[in-house]
Structures are given as structure tokens and as C-alpha cells.
Motif scaffolding. Sequence first.
Motif, PDB file in Angstrom:
ATOM      1  N   ASP A  70       0.848  -1.191   0.000  1.00 48.44           N
ATOM      2  CA  ASP A  70       0.000   0.000   0.000  1.00 48.44           C
ATOM      3  C   ASP A  70       0.886   1.245   0.000  1.00 48.44           C
ATOM      4  OD1 ASP A  70      -1.324   2.298   1.633  1.00 48.44           O
ATOM      5  OD2 ASP A  70      -3.004   1.046   0.979  1.00 48.44           O
ATOM      6  N   PRO A  71       0.860   2.043  -1.076  1.00 52.13           N
ATOM      7  CA  PRO A  71       1.761   3.197  -1.164  1.00 52.13           C
ATOM      8  C   PRO A  71       1.609   4.197  -0.023  1.00 52.13           C
ATOM      9  CG  PRO A  71       0.783   2.746  -3.300  1.00 52.13           C
ATOM     10  CD  PRO A  71       0.074   1.879  -2.310  1.00 52.13           C
ATOM     11  N   GLU A  72       0.390   4.573   0.302  1.00 47.93           N
ATOM     12  CA  GLU A  72       0.204   5.579   1.343  1.00 47.93           C
ATOM     13  C   GLU A  72       0.665   5.074   2.704  1.00 47.93           C
ATOM     14  OE1 GLU A  72      -3.303   8.226   3.409  1.00 47.93           O
ATOM     15  OE2 GLU A  72      -3.463   7.770   1.269  1.00 47.93           O
ATOM     16  N   LYS A  73       0.376   3.811   3.009  1.00 52.98           N
ATOM     17  CA  LYS A  73       0.829   3.239   4.279  1.00 52.98           C
ATOM     18  C   LYS A  73       2.354   3.189   4.322  1.00 52.98           C
ATOM     19  CE  LYS A  73       0.399  -0.752   7.395  1.00 52.98           C
ATOM     20  NZ  LYS A  73       1.616  -0.379   8.062  1.00 52.98           N
ATOM     21  N   ALA A  74       2.978   2.809   3.211  1.00 53.48           N
ATOM     22  CA  ALA A  74       4.444   2.748   3.170  1.00 53.48           C
ATOM     23  C   ALA A  74       5.061   4.119   3.411  1.00 53.48           C
ATOM     24  CB  ALA A  74       4.907   2.184   1.831  1.00 53.48           C
ATOM     25  N   VAL A  75       4.516   5.137   2.779  1.00 51.79           N
ATOM     26  CA  VAL A  75       5.048   6.490   2.967  1.00 51.79           C
ATOM     27  C   VAL A  75       4.827   6.955   4.401  1.00 51.79           C
ATOM     28  CG1 VAL A  75       4.866   8.910   2.265  1.00 51.79           C
ATOM     29  CG2 VAL A  75       4.821   7.099   0.535  1.00 51.79           C
ATOM     30  N   ARG A  76       3.647   6.706   4.934  1.00 48.37           N
ATOM     31  CA  ARG A  76       3.358   7.083   6.322  1.00 48.37           C
ATOM     32  C   ARG A  76       4.336   6.390   7.273  1.00 48.37           C
ATOM     33  NH1 ARG A  76      -1.729   6.313   6.150  1.00 48.37           N
ATOM     34  NH2 ARG A  76      -1.708   4.149   6.821  1.00 48.37           N
ATOM     35  N   ASP A  77       4.540   5.072   7.060  1.00 47.21           N
ATOM     36  CA  ASP A  77       5.484   4.330   7.905  1.00 47.21           C
ATOM     37  C   ASP A  77       6.915   4.857   7.736  1.00 47.21           C
ATOM     38  OD1 ASP A  77       3.353   2.806   8.768  1.00 47.21           O
ATOM     39  OD2 ASP A  77       3.944   0.986   7.685  1.00 47.21           O
ATOM     40  N   TYR A  78       7.290   5.201   6.511  1.00 45.58           N
ATOM     41  CA  TYR A  78       8.631   5.752   6.264  1.00 45.58           C
ATOM     42  C   TYR A  78       8.810   7.062   7.028  1.00 45.58           C
ATOM     43  CZ  TYR A  78      12.691   7.665   3.886  1.00 45.58           C
ATOM     44  OH  TYR A  78      13.932   8.207   3.613  1.00 45.58           O
ATOM     45  N   LEU A  79       7.805   7.926   6.959  1.00 46.84           N
ATOM     46  CA  LEU A  79       7.886   9.218   7.640  1.00 46.84           C
ATOM     47  C   LEU A  79       7.948   9.061   9.158  1.00 46.84           C
ATOM     48  CD1 LEU A  79       5.381  11.299   5.477  1.00 46.84           C
ATOM     49  CD2 LEU A  79       7.874  11.579   5.585  1.00 46.84           C
ATOM     50  N   MET A  80       7.416   7.938   9.662  1.00 44.38           N
ATOM     51  CA  MET A  80       7.453   7.678  11.105  1.00 44.38           C
ATOM     52  C   MET A  80       8.675   6.840  11.500  1.00 44.38           C
ATOM     53  SD  MET A  80       3.439   7.120  11.910  1.00 44.38           S
ATOM     54  CE  MET A  80       3.650   7.330  13.668  1.00 44.38           C
ATOM     55  N   GLY A  81       9.502   6.474  10.505  1.00 40.80           N
ATOM     56  CA  GLY A  81      10.683   5.661  10.786  1.00 40.80           C
ATOM     57  C   GLY A  81      10.356   4.224  11.111  1.00 40.80           C
ATOM     58  N   GLN A  82       9.202   3.738  10.595  1.00 42.02           N
ATOM     59  CA  GLN A  82       8.736   2.391  10.933  1.00 42.02           C
ATOM     60  C   GLN A  82       8.508   1.501   9.708  1.00 42.02           C
ATOM     61  OE1 GLN A  82       5.178   3.243  13.168  1.00 42.02           O
ATOM     62  NE2 GLN A  82       6.310   3.850  14.985  1.00 42.02           N
ATOM     63  N   LEU A  83       9.016   1.873   8.552  1.00 40.34           N
ATOM     64  CA  LEU A  83       8.785   1.071   7.347  1.00 40.34           C
ATOM     65  C   LEU A  83       9.590  -0.218   7.399  1.00 40.34           C
ATOM     66  CD1 LEU A  83       7.458   0.843   4.562  1.00 40.34           C
ATOM     67  CD2 LEU A  83       9.477   1.981   3.618  1.00 40.34           C
ATOM     68  N   SER A  84       8.913  -1.341   7.171  1.00 34.19           N
ATOM     69  CA  SER A  84       9.618  -2.623   7.126  1.00 34.19           C
ATOM     70  C   SER A  84      10.403  -2.713   5.814  1.00 34.19           C
ATOM     71  CB  SER A  84       8.636  -3.789   7.241  1.00 34.19           C
ATOM     72  OG  SER A  84       7.763  -3.805   6.131  1.00 34.19           O
ATOM     73  N   HIS A  85      11.638  -3.126   5.921  1.00 37.96           N
ATOM     74  CA  HIS A  85      12.518  -3.209   4.760  1.00 37.96           C
ATOM     75  C   HIS A  85      12.546  -4.626   4.206  1.00 37.96           C
ATOM     76  CE1 HIS A  85      13.715   0.580   6.418  1.00 37.96           C
ATOM     77  NE2 HIS A  85      14.648   0.780   5.518  1.00 37.96           N
ATOM     78  N   ALA A  86      12.648  -4.733   2.890  1.00 32.79           N
ATOM     79  CA  ALA A  86      12.815  -6.020   2.217  1.00 32.79           C
ATOM     80  C   ALA A  86      14.299  -6.151   1.842  1.00 32.79           C
ATOM     81  CB  ALA A  86      11.949  -6.103   0.967  1.00 32.79           C
ATOM     82  N   GLU A  87      14.684  -7.348   1.502  1.00 33.76           N
ATOM     83  CA  GLU A  87      16.064  -7.609   1.115  1.00 33.76           C
ATOM     84  C   GLU A  87      16.393  -6.898  -0.192  1.00 33.76           C
ATOM     85  OE1 GLU A  87      18.878 -11.390  -0.180  1.00 33.76           O
ATOM     86  OE2 GLU A  87      16.926 -11.745   0.714  1.00 33.76           O
ATOM     87  N   VAL A  88      17.573  -6.312  -0.256  1.00 31.30           N
ATOM     88  CA  VAL A  88      18.079  -5.705  -1.483  1.00 31.30           C
ATOM     89  C   VAL A  88      18.894  -6.769  -2.194  1.00 31.30           C
ATOM     90  CG1 VAL A  88      19.585  -3.914  -2.415  1.00 31.30           C
ATOM     91  CG2 VAL A  88      18.075  -3.394  -0.497  1.00 31.30           C
ATOM     92  N   HIS A  89      18.671  -6.911  -3.488  1.00 30.68           N
ATOM     93  CA  HIS A  89      19.320  -7.954  -4.270  1.00 30.68           C
ATOM     94  C   HIS A  89      20.737  -7.548  -4.707  1.00 30.68           C
ATOM     95  CE1 HIS A  89      15.413  -9.844  -4.416  1.00 30.68           C
ATOM     96  NE2 HIS A  89      14.907  -8.693  -4.827  1.00 30.68           N
ATOM     97  N   ASP A  90      21.572  -8.551  -4.987  1.00 33.27           N
ATOM     98  CA  ASP A  90      22.920  -8.283  -5.464  1.00 33.27           C
ATOM     99  C   ASP A  90      22.934  -7.763  -6.900  1.00 33.27           C
ATOM    100  OD1 ASP A  90      24.336  -8.930  -3.163  1.00 33.27           O
ATOM    101  OD2 ASP A  90      24.385 -11.044  -3.652  1.00 33.27           O
ATOM    102  N   HIS A  91      21.947  -8.157  -7.688  1.00 35.85           N
ATOM    103  CA  HIS A  91      21.875  -7.713  -9.079  1.00 35.85           C
ATOM    104  C   HIS A  91      21.097  -6.412  -9.195  1.00 35.85           C
ATOM    105  CE1 HIS A  91      18.093  -9.820  -8.417  1.00 35.85           C
ATOM    106  NE2 HIS A  91      17.603  -9.073  -9.370  1.00 35.85           N
ATOM    107  N   SER A  92      21.305  -5.711 -10.286  1.00 35.89           N
ATOM    108  CA  SER A  92      20.509  -4.503 -10.503  1.00 35.89           C
ATOM    109  C   SER A  92      19.170  -4.920 -11.095  1.00 35.89           C
ATOM    110  CB  SER A  92      21.234  -3.543 -11.456  1.00 35.89           C
ATOM    111  OG  SER A  92      21.420  -4.151 -12.695  1.00 35.89           O
ATOM    112  N   CYS A  93      18.164  -4.099 -10.879  1.00 34.64           N
ATOM    113  CA  CYS A  93      16.858  -4.420 -11.435  1.00 34.64           C
ATOM    114  C   CYS A  93      16.202  -3.188 -11.992  1.00 34.64           C
ATOM    115  CB  CYS A  93      15.965  -5.075 -10.407  1.00 34.64           C
ATOM    116  SG  CYS A  93      15.741  -4.194  -8.866  1.00 34.64           S
TER     117      CYS A  93
END
Length: 116
Positions: A93-116
Motif C-alpha cells: 500500500d503506497p500511502e501506508k508505506a510512505v506514512r510508515d517511512y515518515l514515522m521511521g517504521q517502514l519494514s525493509h525487504a532484502e536488497v538484491h545483489d543484481h541490478s533491477c
Amino acid sequence: MYRIAVTSQNFRTITPHAGRTRRFLVYQGAPGGTPELVDRLDLPKEQALHDWGNKDGHPVFEMEAVLCGSCGRNFVAKLAKRGVDAVATNETDPEKAVRDYLMGQLSHAEVHDHSC
């Protein structure tokens, strides 16, 4: 006030492959505040960040952050050089992700070794 781009090929959910994405929802908000959708970017094919190279002038470089469903380490590094925080998340959910990011609470996913 932060400007945050969210990868969203369908303009409804957060989508993966940040380097190939050409559609972004752009939110504005202050840390701890409520985000507001202020723009939609629908970029031409040549403006996919994967193909943009190191040229200046890309609209995403004007953001404080990019939230995406997936990205590679090269994508994160490329944006970091421009002062943009690139964050992969499992949130769809974009709005929830931005809200969580602004609150410092966004859950992070793994970043891949390859570019995408």
C-alpha cells in the motif's frame, strides 16, 4: 517537507523492479506527519533509471526517498550518490508505506545483489 516517490506501474500498489519502473506516485509529507499524494510520474521508456545512466536531470533525483517492492544494490548506490534514500519494502500500500517511512517504521525487504 519530504518528497517521496513510490514505484507503482499500476498507480495503485507498490511494484517491484525499481530500476525498470517508469511510473511513480509522488507523496509529500513531514517526518511523523500524514503524507499527501501530490503527483504521478509516467515517464517515457528512456527515463527508466536502469537505462538513464549517470546523467543529471532525472525527476526521481529530486526526491528525498524512493520506496519500491524490490531493487538491487546498484540502484541503492546510484540513488545514494544523488542523496536519495532507496528503500525496498514488502508493504504494497503506497500511502501506508510512505506514512510508515515518515514515522521511521517502514519494514525493509532484502536488497538484491543484481541490478533491477
